[in-house]
Scaffold this motif. Structure first.
Motif, PDB file in Angstrom:
ATOM      1  N   TRP B  93      48.426  13.393 -24.785  1.00  0.00           N
ATOM      2  CA  TRP B  93      49.878  13.502 -24.573  1.00  0.00           C
ATOM      3  C   TRP B  93      50.436  12.166 -24.086  1.00  0.00           C
ATOM      4  CZ3 TRP B  93      53.479  13.072 -20.623  1.00  0.00           C
ATOM      5  CH2 TRP B  93      54.726  13.632 -20.875  1.00  0.00           C
ATOM      6  N   ILE B  94      49.708  11.541 -23.167  1.00  0.00           N
ATOM      7  CA  ILE B  94      50.182  10.251 -22.634  1.00  0.00           C
ATOM      8  C   ILE B  94      50.198   9.203 -23.753  1.00  0.00           C
ATOM      9  CG2 ILE B  94      49.605   8.355 -21.043  1.00  0.00           C
ATOM     10  CD1 ILE B  94      48.534  10.565 -19.120  1.00  0.00           C
ATOM     11  N   ARG B  95      49.156   9.266 -24.610  1.00  0.00           N
ATOM     12  CA  ARG B  95      49.111   8.321 -25.716  1.00  0.00           C
ATOM     13  C   ARG B  95      50.313   8.534 -26.648  1.00  0.00           C
ATOM     14  NH1 ARG B  95      44.337   9.111 -29.341  1.00  0.00           N
ATOM     15  NH2 ARG B  95      43.276   9.388 -27.361  1.00  0.00           N
ATOM     16  N   GLN B  96      50.564   9.821 -26.953  1.00  0.00           N
ATOM     17  CA  GLN B  96      51.713  10.158 -27.817  1.00  0.00           C
ATOM     18  C   GLN B  96      53.007   9.699 -27.155  1.00  0.00           C
ATOM     19  OE1 GLN B  96      52.193  11.859 -30.641  1.00  0.00           O
ATOM     20  NE2 GLN B  96      50.328  12.971 -31.130  1.00  0.00           N
ATOM     21  N   GLY B 411      45.987  25.192 -31.421  1.00  0.00           N
ATOM     22  CA  GLY B 411      45.686  25.088 -29.994  1.00  0.00           C
ATOM     23  C   GLY B 411      46.112  23.740 -29.431  1.00  0.00           C
ATOM     24  N   ASP B 412      45.834  22.683 -30.196  1.00  0.00           N
ATOM     25  CA  ASP B 412      46.235  21.345 -29.749  1.00  0.00           C
ATOM     26  C   ASP B 412      47.748  21.243 -29.638  1.00  0.00           C
ATOM     27  OD1 ASP B 412      43.690  20.536 -29.487  1.00  0.00           O
ATOM     28  OD2 ASP B 412      43.597  19.385 -31.362  1.00  0.00           O
ATOM     29  N   THR B 413      48.437  21.810 -30.645  1.00  0.00           N
ATOM     30  CA  THR B 413      49.911  21.795 -30.604  1.00  0.00           C
ATOM     31  C   THR B 413      50.394  22.510 -29.355  1.00  0.00           C
ATOM     32  OG1 THR B 413      49.814  22.022 -32.979  1.00  0.00           O
ATOM     33  CG2 THR B 413      51.969  22.310 -31.968  1.00  0.00           C
ATOM     34  N   THR B 475      60.434  29.319 -27.938  1.00  0.00           N
ATOM     35  CA  THR B 475      60.387  27.948 -28.460  1.00  0.00           C
ATOM     36  C   THR B 475      58.974  27.597 -28.917  1.00  0.00           C
ATOM     37  OG1 THR B 475      62.087  27.369 -26.875  1.00  0.00           O
ATOM     38  CG2 THR B 475      60.913  25.555 -27.875  1.00  0.00           C
ATOM     39  N   ILE B 476      57.991  27.941 -28.067  1.00  0.00           N
ATOM     40  CA  ILE B 476      56.596  27.614 -28.408  1.00  0.00           C
ATOM     41  C   ILE B 476      56.166  28.356 -29.663  1.00  0.00           C
ATOM     42  CG2 ILE B 476      54.206  27.884 -27.639  1.00  0.00           C
ATOM     43  CD1 ILE B 476      55.119  27.252 -24.839  1.00  0.00           C
ATOM     44  N   VAL B 477      56.541  29.651 -29.727  1.00  0.00           N
ATOM     45  CA  VAL B 477      56.136  30.454 -30.890  1.00  0.00           C
ATOM     46  C   VAL B 477      56.719  29.848 -32.160  1.00  0.00           C
ATOM     47  CG1 VAL B 477      56.495  32.699 -32.010  1.00  0.00           C
ATOM     48  CG2 VAL B 477      55.745  32.605 -29.632  1.00  0.00           C
ATOM     49  N   PHE B 478      58.012  29.480 -32.103  1.00  0.00           N
ATOM     50  CA  PHE B 478      58.640  28.903 -33.291  1.00  0.00           C
ATOM     51  C   PHE B 478      58.008  27.557 -33.644  1.00  0.00           C
ATOM     52  CE2 PHE B 478      61.980  32.053 -32.998  1.00  0.00           C
ATOM     53  CZ  PHE B 478      62.310  32.218 -34.332  1.00  0.00           C
ATOM     54  N   SER B 479      57.716  26.758 -32.624  1.00  0.00           N
ATOM     55  CA  SER B 479      57.121  25.445 -32.878  1.00  0.00           C
ATOM     56  C   SER B 479      55.750  25.596 -33.508  1.00  0.00           C
ATOM     57  CB  SER B 479      56.974  24.659 -31.573  1.00  0.00           C
ATOM     58  OG  SER B 479      58.220  24.454 -31.008  1.00  0.00           O
ATOM     59  N   CYS B 480      54.931  26.469 -32.889  1.00  0.00           N
ATOM     60  CA  CYS B 480      53.572  26.658 -33.413  1.00  0.00           C
ATOM     61  C   CYS B 480      53.623  27.297 -34.788  1.00  0.00           C
ATOM     62  CB  CYS B 480      52.749  27.507 -32.448  1.00  0.00           C
ATOM     63  SG  CYS B 480      52.386  26.617 -30.951  1.00  0.00           S
TER      64      CYS B 480
END
Lengths: 116, 893
Positions: B93-96, B411-413, B475-480
């Motif tokens: 996450w920090i890298r991103q 899972g990563d997402t 939001t998470i459900v829609f994103s995933c």
């Protein structure tokens, strides 16, 4: 004409392992895999590694037990033996399989005069 | 649990040992196979290769072994929460975040701001509407409201309240009444006089609401009604403020003066207890609680309203519907009590619903604005996720090629989103604290005093967390879901596609639809904000009819010593006005019974001579000769009251312009004779001697029809002294208060309030709503613009090849612009139309529910839409320049 290898139906590997152990007695994983391939006349497409998923499943159900030992080539290997519960289960599954194949066979058998 | 499940669960705890055993067994297998192939004549290298080939993927077999022996989903869950994975995810996450700083900052900030706005709006709703009232089993409390034939709420008499309790009416266990009353705490040794607010209660009150004391006890039953045993309970805050928390307060006598409508009188009251801290009795602003006491004649008078509000406690578990069934029986009982003021109807509703009925629609506006902003933030997250997933398609394909599962990708997402959301939530909650302090302090006083716990009630509680959590989960459900939709079609051989980086049509359509929705939601918020702002400006410019310059008011509520008779009351007012007129810095001073901001206390105006004209309702006010000049209300015709308008002189009256127009449309009001019919019957005949300009008590309402009478001829039990200070003097009310205390050291003085404060107070609720809508509207505008910028930027990036092809075949800037604008306009125009429709539905539900709110005019809608369109155009400008910069050489890169 070359024949394509058969994919094992789901759950049938467990049946083959039980049958092989019942017939051959105590065996390690490689021995079991080889035996199944030999008996099938190399018709079964089997990644030998997948046999260990079946073995651990059967062990958890207490149908087989495993014990580390030494092979005839002096290699360390885990040997599996079918249990009493395993034999009972084998009998049940074999009977089920016989009925299933009979039914499937009947359904798929060509109907006399059906090709007219 | 079967043996196998037990084994599978145990296997989770000996994972390393079992993995090791598998690896040993796999190695043994390879060795045995190698031996076998060697025996069959293969070389060692070939034997090893064949052994490995026949075994298949060791990693795959290991995975199959794990899935077979354990509980895969649980194991995966454990895996994702293991320290290593969390650390790895955080590093990723920090890298991103450092690679895509702008995108991460945008995501975190937009989420944080919207969460803060959402948390504030939700905490406001939670404090008022969702949290239970601070009473024992508050759900069993019902409000019982009786209305007269004029449709107005009417107070119930002692007899009427009694009739509701005996015999008992199902499902009510008991019924109690209460009234807010203005008392005076008189001066005592070392303590100045002070106006105080009292709650006067019926015998069952403490049982019904379950109110407890911190010190002392509750009033005994014998102290209610006609009893002369004067007892009082102090609120914790009043005890601390006036008596500095004296521990010997219980049993001490304090001097109080009760209002005229409760019989009047300056007496000593024995303190019998102190209420627990922050006791809330449907309002917070009260200092003492007293048992309802009045003369026997008032107690036995069925028509004498004593209780402003009636609360009933139902048996445990009874519903509001079952309580409502008993309304006709309650009404019948009240009517049977024999009041001369007939009760037309009676309603039963849940106490919480009744107490906050007027706030509900306004809080709904706040809630919907918050939901819209949260939706906008959620949409932005989904859009960014899709863009990111599309950008990373090659990377994802590589991961798939090396054996990563789709579950692992999702899972990563989830993890990346989880970290983003955690950071945003922490920031959002910190911002919410600031909002509660900043925006909460702008809340109208009338709202704050009614919220149990007041400003401290605005906090992030379980209700708020639930709502915010639900928004984040959606939001998470829609994103995933979006990531899943994009990756499930990906195959390792996607690596071979040359156009892998190009946007696909489905993703683009989906993102365009989301941005269109975002613009629609944002347009609705912006149009609402524009509507509120323009209406607030309009309302604030409405003249209230008074001159606010240097004008303040103070309130003097008379004690009974000065109320003994009308003559002494008039004389008292004379002395006070005389003493205050000469105060330095006072330009003019006058008194009136009700300030211009009050819209109640009305009478029926009737011609003194028999006529066919029907009665007209007007507000009744008593005023002194100096009031007109002090308040700045212009005289239109005739004269105002003078010092000669005394009790023994002919009765005179002055009317407001609107009353004159309504009553005598074709003739002058001067010289007309009238009677004012109030609750005590018709007044003596008065002659109209003057007409004054209109005033209004609320800017959104028409001017009030007012009948003024001279204080010397109709002295009220209190007076609002209007003080106009000389220019440059500032506040002269303190000097006026000192002058009053020189006349009567026991006279409590309340205030001061400036006229400007009063005028502003009339639009406080709209100002607060406007402030919230500006904050949330601003946030939504930023979110929508950012979303549109992201879409157009991505559109340009992913369409570089097609732009380059157009360039290669000779497209000029104009054609590229036209192509780009057509892409932009399709999304923006459909969003604006959607916003206009959404806003129409939304405002039609609001208008009428909120005092003073009008539907938006066409110009307001056009202004809102134009603002949105300009913002959308600004967001698309930078990507357009990038699009124009693309040329045919792009194809070669």
């Amino acid at each position: 004409m070359s024949r394509t290898k058969l994919d094992l139906l789901q759950g049938t590997l467990d049946l083959l392992v039980l049958q092989t152990l019942d017939t051959m007695g105590s065996q390690h994983g490689y021995g079991l895999a080889r035996r199944i391939e030999q008996v099938s006349g190399d018709d079964v497409l089997l990644n030998q590694g997948t046999i260990y998923a079946s073995l651990v499943r059967l062990q958890q159900r207490r149908w087989i037990v495993g014990k580390w030992g030494t092979s005839e080539t002096n290699r360390r290997a885990k040997f599996y033996t079918i249990t009493k519960a395993g034999r009972t289960q084998l009998a049940t599954q074999r009977s089920y399989w016989d009925r299933l194949t009979a039914v499937v066979g009947r359904v798929l058998a060509p109907v006399p005069g059906g090709d007219k | 649990m079967t043996g196998r499940w037990r084994e599978r669960l145990f296997s989770l705890f000996k994972k390393s040992a079992l993995d090791q055993e598998f690896e040993d067994e796999a190695q043994s297998h390879i060795d045995l196979a190698t031996d076998d192939y060697l025996q069959r004549g293969h070389s060692l290298t070939e034997a090893r290769r064949l052994a490995h080939v026949r075994f298949g993927s060791i990693a795959g077999s290991k995975d199959a072994h794990r899935e077979s022996r354990g509980v895969p989903w649980l194991e995966r869950l454990f895996f994702y929460f293991s320290g290593d994975v969390m650390r790895h995810a955080l590093q990723l996450w920090i890298r991103q975040a450092t690679t895509h700083t702008a995108l991460t900052a945008f995501l975190v900030l937009s989420l944080a701001i919207s969460l803060a706005g959402g948390a504030f709006a939700l905490s406001l709703n939670s404090a008022v509407l969702w949290r239970s009232l601070p009473f024992e089993s508050a759900r069993d409390l019902m409000s019982i409201q009786a209305r007269g034939e004029d449709g107005q709420l009417r107070w119930l008499s002692w007899r009427e309240l009694e009739s509701m309790t005996a015999p008992r009416i199902e499902p009510f266990d008991s019924v109690a009444g209460l009234t807010a009353a203005d008392f005076n705490a008189l001066s005592e040794a070392g303590l100045p006089p002070e106006p105080i607010s009292a709650t006067v209660v019926s015998p069952n009150f403490f049982d019904v609401l379950g109110v407890r004391v911190a010190l002392g006890g509750l009033p005994p039953l014998a102290t209610y009604g006609a009893s002369r045993d004067r007892v009082v309970l102090l609120t914790h805050e009043f005890w601390q403020r006036r008596f500095r928390g004296a521990t010997d307060i219980v049993g001490r006598s304090i001097r109080l003066s009760r209002p005229e409508y409760l019989g009047g009188g300056d007496e000593g009251y024995r303190v019998i207890g102190v209420l627990t801290r922050d006791t809330w009795l449907l309002w917070k602003d009260f200092d003492v609680v007293l048992p309802m006491q009045a003369e026997p004649s008032r107690i036995s008078d069925s028509s004498r309203g004593l209780f402003e509000r009636v609360v009933g406690r139902t048996t445990s578990g009874a519903t509001a519907a079952s309580a409502r069934v008993s309304a006709p029986i309650l009404l019948e009982r009240i009517r049977a009590a024999g009041s001369t003021r007939p009760t037309a109807s009676l309603s039963v509703s849940e106490l919480q619903e009744a107490v906050f009925a007027d706030l509900r629609p306004q809080l709904k506006v706040v809630l919907w604005l918050a939901i819209l902003v949260l939706s906008l933030a959620g949409i932005n997250v989904v859009i960014s996720t899709i863009a990111q997933a599309a950008e990373q398609r090659r990377g994802t394909a590589i991961r798939l090629a090396v054996g990563a599962s789709y579950t692992r990708l999702i899972g990563d997402t989830l993890y990346q989103h989880g970290i983003t959301l955690c950071v945003a939530t922490a920031l959002g909650l910190a911002l919410a604290q600031w909002l509660v302090g900043g925006v909460g302090s702008q809340m109208p006083d009338g709202w704050l005093a009614r919220i149990p716990g007041q400003l401290s009630a605005l906090r992030v509680d379980a209700n708020v967390v639930w709502w915010l959590g639900a928004a984040l989960v959606v939001t998470i459900v829609f994103s995933c879901g979006s990531v899943h939709a994009m990756t499930r079609r990906l195959r390792p051989w996607s690596l071979l596609c040359s156009g892998a980086a190009e946007d696909n049509l489905g993703a683009r359509t989906w993102r365009s639809a989301l941005v269109g929705l975002e613009i629609a939601l944002c347009s609705a918020v912006v149009i609402t904000s524009v509507t509120l702002i323009t209406q607030l400006i309009t309302l604030r410019s409405v003249p209230m009819g008074v001159d606010r310059t240097n004008t303040s008011a103070i309130w003097i509520n008379l004690g009974s010593a000065t109320l003994a008779d009308v003559a002494s009351r008039v004389s008292y007012y004379d002395r006070i006005l005389q003493a205050t007129q000469s105060v330095a810095g006072v330009e003019s001073i006058g008194g009136v019974s009700h300030p211009f901001t009050i819209g109640w206390e009305s009478v029926q105006i009737r011609d003194a001579t028999p006529s066919t004209a029907s009665d007209i309702t007007a507000l009744a006010r008593s005023a002194t000769p100096g009031y007109l000049q002090a308040s700045g209300v212009p005289l239109v015709e005739g004269r105002w009251f003078t010092a000669s308008d005394r009790m023994n002189a002919p009765l005179v009256a002055v009317v407001s312009e609107s009353l004159a127009r309504a009553r005598w449309p074709a003739q002058s009001a001067i010289g007309q004779t009238i009677r004012a019919v109030g609750p005590d019957g018709p007044s003596p005949v008065a002659t109209v001697v003057g007409v004054v300009a209109d005033t209004r008590h609320a800017p959104h309402l028409p001017p009030d029809r007012i009948l003024y009478r001279a204080v010397a001829q109709d002295p009220p039990p209190w007076l609002y002294l209007t003080v106009r200070a000389r220019p440059g003097v500032g506040d002269a009310t303190q000097a006026v208060s000192d002058a009053i205390w020189r006349v009567n050291p026991d006279q409590p003085v309340d205030g001061p309030w400036t006229f400007s404060e009063w005028v502003d107070g009339r639009t406080a609720h709209l100002r607060f709503l406007t402030l919230i809508s500006i904050v949330l509207g601003g946030v939504s505008l930023v979110l929508a613009v950012a979303g549109l910028y992201a879409l157009t930027s991505w559109s340009v990036t992913s369409s570089k090849r097609s732009i380059a092809v157009r360039r290669a075949i000779g497209a000029a800037d104009r054609q590229i612009c036209a192509w780009y604008i057509s892409q932009w306009a399709r999304v923006v125009v459909s969003g604006l139309i959607g916003g206009w429709i959404l806003q129409s539905v939304w405002t039609s539900a609001l208008v009428g529910a909120i005092q003073g709110l009008q539907p938006p005019s066409t110009s307001m809608v056009l202004l809102g839409i134009s603002l949105m369109a300009i913002a959308a155009a600004a967001a698309a400008l930078a990507p357009l320049r990038r699009a124009l910069a693309a040329d045919a050489t792009t194809l070669m890169r």
